[in-house]
Every structure is written in C-alpha cells, then in structure tokens.
Motif scaffolding. Sequence first.
Motif, mmCIF file in Angstrom:
data_model
loop_
_atom_site.group_PDB
_atom_site.id
_atom_site.type_symbol
_atom_site.label_atom_id
_atom_site.label_comp_id
_atom_site.label_asym_id
_atom_site.label_seq_id
_atom_site.Cartn_x
_atom_site.Cartn_y
_atom_site.Cartn_z
ATOM 1 N N GLN A 44 0.809 -1.215 0.000
ATOM 2 C CA GLN A 44 0.000 0.000 0.000
ATOM 3 C C GLN A 44 0.849 1.275 0.000
ATOM 4 O OE1 GLN A 44 -2.331 -1.566 3.507
ATOM 5 N NE2 GLN A 44 -3.965 -0.464 2.442
ATOM 6 N N LEU A 45 2.095 1.149 0.364
ATOM 7 C CA LEU A 45 2.960 2.326 0.462
ATOM 8 C C LEU A 45 3.405 2.821 -0.915
ATOM 9 C CD1 LEU A 45 5.216 1.217 3.425
ATOM 10 C CD2 LEU A 45 3.324 2.843 3.477
ATOM 11 N N PRO A 46 3.798 4.086 -0.995
ATOM 12 C CA PRO A 46 4.368 4.588 -2.259
ATOM 13 C C PRO A 46 5.608 3.769 -2.630
ATOM 14 C CG PRO A 46 3.923 6.408 -0.738
ATOM 15 C CD PRO A 46 3.709 5.141 0.025
ATOM 16 N N ASP A 47 5.870 3.659 -3.916
ATOM 17 C CA ASP A 47 6.980 2.824 -4.400
ATOM 18 C C ASP A 47 8.314 3.176 -3.747
ATOM 19 O OD1 ASP A 47 5.270 1.380 -5.995
ATOM 20 O OD2 ASP A 47 5.750 2.501 -7.830
ATOM 21 N N ALA A 48 8.605 4.446 -3.584
ATOM 22 C CA ALA A 48 9.895 4.853 -3.017
ATOM 23 C C ALA A 48 10.034 4.381 -1.565
ATOM 24 C CB ALA A 48 10.063 6.366 -3.088
ATOM 25 N N ILE A 49 8.976 4.467 -0.791
ATOM 26 C CA ILE A 49 9.009 4.003 0.602
ATOM 27 C C ILE A 49 9.109 2.483 0.634
ATOM 28 C CG2 ILE A 49 7.719 3.883 2.772
ATOM 29 C CD1 ILE A 49 8.851 6.644 2.214
ATOM 30 N N ASN A 50 8.400 1.825 -0.259
ATOM 31 C CA ASN A 50 8.464 0.373 -0.364
ATOM 32 C C ASN A 50 9.899 -0.070 -0.669
ATOM 33 O OD1 ASN A 50 8.188 -2.364 -1.231
ATOM 34 N ND2 ASN A 50 6.024 -1.983 -1.600
ATOM 35 N N THR A 51 10.550 0.607 -1.589
ATOM 36 C CA THR A 51 11.934 0.281 -1.935
ATOM 37 C C THR A 51 12.850 0.493 -0.740
ATOM 38 O OG1 THR A 51 11.578 0.863 -4.243
ATOM 39 C CG2 THR A 51 13.852 0.855 -3.472
ATOM 40 N N LEU A 52 12.696 1.614 -0.041
ATOM 41 C CA LEU A 52 13.520 1.898 1.135
ATOM 42 C C LEU A 52 13.324 0.807 2.193
ATOM 43 C CD1 LEU A 52 15.403 3.834 2.670
ATOM 44 C CD2 LEU A 52 13.344 4.961 3.537
ATOM 45 N N TRP A 53 12.095 0.450 2.463
ATOM 46 C CA TRP A 53 11.774 -0.585 3.454
ATOM 47 C C TRP A 53 12.409 -1.923 3.051
ATOM 48 C CZ3 TRP A 53 8.763 -0.742 7.966
ATOM 49 C CH2 TRP A 53 8.477 -2.012 8.440
ATOM 50 N N THR A 54 12.234 -2.297 1.791
ATOM 51 C CA THR A 54 12.737 -3.580 1.313
ATOM 52 C C THR A 54 14.264 -3.640 1.401
ATOM 53 O OG1 THR A 54 10.833 -3.807 -0.145
ATOM 54 C CG2 THR A 54 12.739 -5.181 -0.646
ATOM 55 N N LEU A 55 14.932 -2.584 0.965
ATOM 56 C CA LEU A 55 16.401 -2.563 1.036
ATOM 57 C C LEU A 55 16.882 -2.592 2.484
ATOM 58 C CD1 LEU A 55 17.236 -0.015 -1.799
ATOM 59 C CD2 LEU A 55 17.587 -2.488 -1.819
ATOM 60 N N ALA A 56 16.223 -1.849 3.356
ATOM 61 C CA ALA A 56 16.610 -1.835 4.769
ATOM 62 C C ALA A 56 16.381 -3.215 5.399
ATOM 63 C CB ALA A 56 15.819 -0.764 5.517
ATOM 64 N N PHE A 57 15.268 -3.845 5.072
ATOM 65 C CA PHE A 57 14.969 -5.172 5.597
ATOM 66 C C PHE A 57 16.038 -6.176 5.152
ATOM 67 C CE2 PHE A 57 13.190 -9.399 5.216
ATOM 68 C CZ PHE A 57 12.638 -9.592 6.469
ATOM 69 N N GLU A 58 16.370 -6.158 3.861
ATOM 70 C CA GLU A 58 17.373 -7.095 3.339
ATOM 71 C C GLU A 58 18.738 -6.842 3.968
ATOM 72 O OE1 GLU A 58 17.259 -9.831 1.366
ATOM 73 O OE2 GLU A 58 15.104 -9.603 1.626
ATOM 74 N N GLU A 59 19.108 -5.594 4.142
ATOM 75 C CA GLU A 59 20.392 -5.271 4.768
ATOM 76 C C GLU A 59 20.406 -5.766 6.212
ATOM 77 O OE1 GLU A 59 24.184 -4.130 5.491
ATOM 78 O OE2 GLU A 59 23.178 -4.268 3.565
ATOM 79 N N GLY A 60 19.310 -5.573 6.930
ATOM 80 C CA GLY A 60 19.221 -6.059 8.304
ATOM 81 C C GLY A 60 19.311 -7.569 8.377
ATOM 82 N N ARG A 61 18.623 -8.247 7.468
ATOM 83 C CA ARG A 61 18.678 -9.708 7.439
ATOM 84 C C ARG A 61 20.089 -10.190 7.128
ATOM 85 N NH1 ARG A 61 19.162 -13.219 3.957
ATOM 86 N NH2 ARG A 61 18.784 -11.861 2.197
ATOM 87 N N ARG A 62 20.706 -9.585 6.123
ATOM 88 C CA ARG A 62 22.066 -9.982 5.742
ATOM 89 C C ARG A 62 23.057 -9.731 6.867
ATOM 90 N NH1 ARG A 62 20.899 -8.007 0.728
ATOM 91 N NH2 ARG A 62 21.839 -6.013 1.207
ATOM 92 N N SER A 63 22.824 -8.683 7.651
ATOM 93 C CA SER A 63 23.758 -8.371 8.732
ATOM 94 C C SER A 63 23.762 -9.463 9.798
ATOM 95 C CB SER A 63 23.428 -7.010 9.354
ATOM 96 O OG SER A 63 22.270 -7.094 10.164
ATOM 97 N N ARG A 64 22.741 -10.297 9.848
ATOM 98 C CA ARG A 64 22.650 -11.365 10.847
ATOM 99 C C ARG A 64 22.929 -12.745 10.252
ATOM 100 N NH1 ARG A 64 20.774 -9.024 15.661
ATOM 101 N NH2 ARG A 64 21.694 -10.889 16.512
#
Length: 143
Positions: A44-64
């Motif tokens: 439901q979020l705007p594409d730019a926010i969705n991209t930011l969320w997705t990249l941040a989530f993946e970076e957080g997952r990869r960090s662990r």
Amino acid sequence: MTTENTRPQPSGEGLSRIQISAEASRAIDAWAWALADGSLRLWQLPDAINTLWTLAFEEGRRSRDHEVHALQLDADRWWLRAFGDQDRKQYLLERLEKAADLANRPDVDDVLDETWRIYLASLDNLREPIQLPTTQFKRKEVA
C-alpha cells in the motif's frame, strides 16, 4: 549532500543529514507503526518508501546471516551429539556413503575429491539429505 571532490567515508562521516517536512516525517512514522501493528500492508505504500523498506529489511537480514549460520551449525552439532557414539558413527558413515553415491564418476581421483567435498559441505546441515549442489544465478532488481 557532499561536493564532487569530497567523498563521504564508509563510517558516514562527512554526510549531511537529509531533512524532510514535518508532514512527511509524521506520515512515514505513522506508516512504520501501521506496518508494525498490521493495519497497513507494504504494497500500500508509495513505491519509493516500499523500496527503502525492502532494502533496509534485506540489509538487516544480511547483517545477521553469519550469526544465524553459526547458531545453525551449533544446533546441528548438538543434535548430532544427542546420538550415542555408535549411532553417531553409523549416521555419519551413511552420509559419507550417500555423498559417495552422488559423486560416482568414472575417474577415481575425481570421485574421491568430489565425495569428500560433498561430505564436508553436508556437515553444515546435518539434518538435510545430501544432494549435489546446484548453481543458481540470483539477480535482484533495485527500483
């Protein structure tokens, strides 16, 4: 941001803080909490926010990833230690034999090398069946 001649350090030193309007800040904060409580879905979020969320989530997952892998190895080792000595030996010999069956190739040296490599790799996940590794090219597209 930064000038052309000065690049920011990996530590973030030299980066300026990005400012947004108070209204945008409130909206993003509300979206984050709504995602957390389940009243809003990511799509439901705007594409730019969705991209930011997705990249941040993946970076957080990869960090662990390293920690998760180490904990999985520990769990598998403890699982294997729960076997008695004879059962553990039999289990590992069966896995080695399965790896040898997978590596059954005409050249004896290659067979032994491949068998040993597959067997050692299989020790990273003791509870899964031994399989020949597959190569997959994973590509991520970033918006």
